[in-house]
Design a protein around this motif. Structure first.
Motif, PDB file in Angstrom:
ATOM      1  N   LEU A   1      46.144  57.253  43.444  1.00  0.00           N
ATOM      2  CA  LEU A   1      45.775  56.167  42.659  1.00  0.00           C
ATOM      3  C   LEU A   1      45.438  54.836  43.799  1.00  0.00           C
ATOM      4  CD1 LEU A   1      45.343  54.575  40.015  1.00  0.00           C
ATOM      5  CD2 LEU A   1      47.653  54.175  40.121  1.00  0.00           C
ATOM      6  N   VAL A   2      44.362  54.198  43.655  1.00  0.00           N
ATOM      7  CA  VAL A   2      44.472  53.296  44.509  1.00  0.00           C
ATOM      8  C   VAL A   2      44.280  51.849  43.546  1.00  0.00           C
ATOM      9  CG1 VAL A   2      42.550  51.925  45.928  1.00  0.00           C
ATOM     10  CG2 VAL A   2      42.592  54.454  45.788  1.00  0.00           C
ATOM     11  N   VAL A   3      45.083  51.011  43.913  1.00  0.00           N
ATOM     12  CA  VAL A   3      45.438  49.686  43.340  1.00  0.00           C
ATOM     13  C   VAL A   3      44.674  48.555  43.950  1.00  0.00           C
ATOM     14  CG1 VAL A   3      47.338  48.293  42.255  1.00  0.00           C
ATOM     15  CG2 VAL A   3      47.662  50.810  42.454  1.00  0.00           C
ATOM     16  N   GLN A   4      43.986  47.929  43.308  1.00  0.00           N
ATOM     17  CA  GLN A   4      43.491  46.374  43.887  1.00  0.00           C
ATOM     18  C   GLN A   4      43.857  45.383  42.910  1.00  0.00           C
ATOM     19  OE1 GLN A   4      39.143  48.392  44.106  1.00  0.00           O
ATOM     20  NE2 GLN A   4      39.022  46.659  45.698  1.00  0.00           N
ATOM     21  N   ALA A   5      45.051  44.849  43.198  1.00  0.00           N
ATOM     22  CA  ALA A   5      45.833  43.849  42.343  1.00  0.00           C
ATOM     23  C   ALA A   5      46.024  42.548  42.968  1.00  0.00           C
ATOM     24  CB  ALA A   5      47.106  44.611  41.753  1.00  0.00           C
ATOM     25  N   SER A   6      45.185  41.822  43.282  1.00  0.00           N
ATOM     26  CA  SER A   6      45.163  40.614  43.745  1.00  0.00           C
ATOM     27  C   SER A   6      45.104  39.670  42.905  1.00  0.00           C
ATOM     28  CB  SER A   6      44.330  40.170  45.096  1.00  0.00           C
ATOM     29  OG  SER A   6      44.590  41.214  46.099  1.00  0.00           O
ATOM     30  N   LEU A   7      46.099  38.734  42.479  1.00  0.00           N
ATOM     31  CA  LEU A   7      46.173  37.874  41.292  1.00  0.00           C
ATOM     32  C   LEU A   7      46.161  36.419  42.172  1.00  0.00           C
ATOM     33  CD1 LEU A   7      48.545  39.281  38.680  1.00  0.00           C
ATOM     34  CD2 LEU A   7      46.122  39.733  39.179  1.00  0.00           C
ATOM     35  N   ASP A   8      45.008  35.918  42.455  1.00  0.00           N
ATOM     36  CA  ASP A   8      44.626  34.940  43.119  1.00  0.00           C
ATOM     37  C   ASP A   8      44.469  33.590  42.156  1.00  0.00           C
ATOM     38  OD1 ASP A   8      44.794  36.372  45.286  1.00  0.00           O
ATOM     39  OD2 ASP A   8      42.838  36.736  45.329  1.00  0.00           O
ATOM     40  N   TRP A   9      45.157  32.607  42.418  1.00  0.00           N
ATOM     41  CA  TRP A   9      45.084  31.493  41.665  1.00  0.00           C
ATOM     42  C   TRP A   9      44.538  30.147  42.446  1.00  0.00           C
ATOM     43  CZ3 TRP A   9      49.955  28.022  40.310  1.00  0.00           C
ATOM     44  CH2 TRP A   9      49.685  26.944  39.537  1.00  0.00           C
TER      45      TRP A   9
ATOM     46  N   SER B   1      44.180  31.396  34.577  1.00  0.00           N
ATOM     47  CA  SER B   1      44.404  32.094  33.462  1.00  0.00           C
ATOM     48  C   SER B   1      43.848  33.755  33.445  1.00  0.00           C
ATOM     49  CB  SER B   1      44.172  31.519  32.132  1.00  0.00           C
ATOM     50  OG  SER B   1      42.955  31.066  32.146  1.00  0.00           O
ATOM     51  N   ASN B   2      42.531  33.633  34.064  1.00  0.00           N
ATOM     52  CA  ASN B   2      41.633  34.836  34.283  1.00  0.00           C
ATOM     53  C   ASN B   2      41.767  35.695  35.423  1.00  0.00           C
ATOM     54  OD1 ASN B   2      39.800  34.358  31.626  1.00  0.00           O
ATOM     55  ND2 ASN B   2      39.230  32.295  32.851  1.00  0.00           N
ATOM     56  N   GLN B   3      42.222  36.855  35.158  1.00  0.00           N
ATOM     57  CA  GLN B   3      42.824  37.629  36.234  1.00  0.00           C
ATOM     58  C   GLN B   3      42.172  39.051  36.005  1.00  0.00           C
ATOM     59  OE1 GLN B   3      44.118  36.612  38.990  1.00  0.00           O
ATOM     60  NE2 GLN B   3      44.624  34.568  38.561  1.00  0.00           N
ATOM     61  N   GLU B   4      42.057  39.908  37.212  1.00  0.00           N
ATOM     62  CA  GLU B   4      41.411  41.129  37.037  1.00  0.00           C
ATOM     63  C   GLU B   4      42.147  42.043  38.080  1.00  0.00           C
ATOM     64  OE1 GLU B   4      36.939  42.118  36.768  1.00  0.00           O
ATOM     65  OE2 GLU B   4      37.521  42.482  39.053  1.00  0.00           O
ATOM     66  N   ILE B   5      42.564  43.410  37.514  1.00  0.00           N
ATOM     67  CA  ILE B   5      43.111  44.277  38.397  1.00  0.00           C
ATOM     68  C   ILE B   5      42.179  45.481  38.451  1.00  0.00           C
ATOM     69  CG2 ILE B   5      44.998  46.278  38.524  1.00  0.00           C
ATOM     70  CD1 ILE B   5      46.774  43.855  37.537  1.00  0.00           C
ATOM     71  N   LYS B   6      41.874  46.141  39.611  1.00  0.00           N
ATOM     72  CA  LYS B   6      40.941  47.355  39.701  1.00  0.00           C
ATOM     73  C   LYS B   6      41.618  48.572  39.867  1.00  0.00           C
ATOM     74  CE  LYS B   6      36.897  44.729  40.958  1.00  0.00           C
ATOM     75  NZ  LYS B   6      35.662  44.547  41.911  1.00  0.00           N
ATOM     76  N   LEU B   7      41.310  49.673  39.497  1.00  0.00           N
ATOM     77  CA  LEU B   7      42.201  50.962  39.528  1.00  0.00           C
ATOM     78  C   LEU B   7      40.936  51.999  39.757  1.00  0.00           C
ATOM     79  CD1 LEU B   7      44.893  51.083  36.924  1.00  0.00           C
ATOM     80  CD2 LEU B   7      45.250  50.106  39.172  1.00  0.00           C
ATOM     81  N   SER B   8      41.226  52.850  40.844  1.00  0.00           N
ATOM     82  CA  SER B   8      40.391  53.962  41.155  1.00  0.00           C
ATOM     83  C   SER B   8      41.188  55.194  41.719  1.00  0.00           C
ATOM     84  CB  SER B   8      39.233  53.645  42.018  1.00  0.00           C
ATOM     85  OG  SER B   8      39.668  53.036  43.271  1.00  0.00           O
TER      86      SER B   8
END
Length: 281
Positions: free
Chosen positions: A34-42, A49-56
């Protein structure tokens, strides 16, 4: 003399034959991870309020299909300080989004991913960042005093251990350039960093010219993430160098709590950031 000529001819034949040999190289493969791209940047000035996490999943090095999105996971982020749970919506393309996330500086958040009947977890604190004071162009701040360069300046808080990530990207480019910046020896000062492109006599666009547009973003990051990203930047910069050390697998902070050996790649990060866009004069 004839013997000498024959010897040269034989040597050339051996060299030519050797150059035509085909060598099959067996490249070891590993099970997909699993590859996790989870940078919650403000971004400063927004509500975050709008955030995105990508998984591959990881793919073999020579695989022409470079992306393998994960569309069957359940993704949540929990604010450990107040107990609020944020459920990310599966977009069925490897991305998981949310529109009501609340970033709070200093609060600790936990990422949970349920995938293939296994639980992945990561914990990080939301890190603040100072605003960018100003941006300047010059021909004196870089390595080459005949080339245009650009610098940003910001104030480092006094008596607080801070770590920064700076992202540079020129308009039209796809891949940004990253730099990590700890305040270990410059605590409490006005800090600055510059961006300069290398000159190329055959390509005028290889250097900055008036009218070029660049975006620079300054992120606050944790000490743990600074260690991770500095190694990643080092490996990227040394790619193609035959004398560099062989890069090892970089493990992020995403832990498989059910099967630790089946760890994930990537990192869960929470950062406030400031950004500027500048046009060269």
């Amino acid at each position: 003399m004839k013997t000498y000529i024959k010897s040269i001819a034989l040597l050339l034949l051996v060299i030519t034959t050797a150059c035509e040999d085909v060598i099959d190289v067996t490249v070891p493969t590993a099970s997909p991870r699993l590859v996790v791209q989870a940078s919650l940047d403000w971004q400063k000035g927004t509500d975050g309020s709008n955030q995105e996490i990508k998984l591959s999943t990881s793919t073999p090095y020579f695989d022409t299909n470079r992306t393998s999105p994960v569309n069957t996971a359940i993704v949540t982020v929990t604010n450990k300080d107040n107990g609020v749970v944020y459920n990310f919506t599966n977009q069925n393309d490897g991305t998981y989004t949310i529109s009501n996330f609340e970033p709070i500086i200093g609060h600790t958040y936990e990422l949970e991913i349920l995938y293939n009947n296994e639980r992945y977890s990561a914990t990080e604190t939301f890190i603040s960042v100072s605003p960018i004071n100003r941006v300047e162009q010059s021909v004196e701040g870089g390595f080459d005093e005949e080339l245009l360069d650009i610098s940003i300046f910001w104030n480092d808080p006094v008596d607080i251990e801070n770590f920064y990530l700076i992202k540079f990207i020129e308009a039209g480019d796809v891949v940004p350039i990253y730099e990590d910046y700890p305040d270990e020896f410059v605590d409490g000062n006005e800090l600055d960093t510059f961006f300069e492109k290398e000159d190329d006599d055959d390509d005028s666009s290889a250097k900055f010219n008036p009218g070029d547009v660049v975006e620079i973003s300054l992120y606050g990051i944790s000490k743990q993430y600074d260690h991770y990203i500095s190694l990643l930047i080092e490996q990227y910069d040394s790619a193609g160098d035959p004398f560099s050390t062989i890069p090892g697998q970089l493990r992020g902070n995403c832990i498989n709590t059910d099967n630790p050996d089946n760890y994930a790649f990537g990192y869960f990060r929470l950062s406030e950031y400031d950004t500027v866009t500048y046009t060269f004069q």
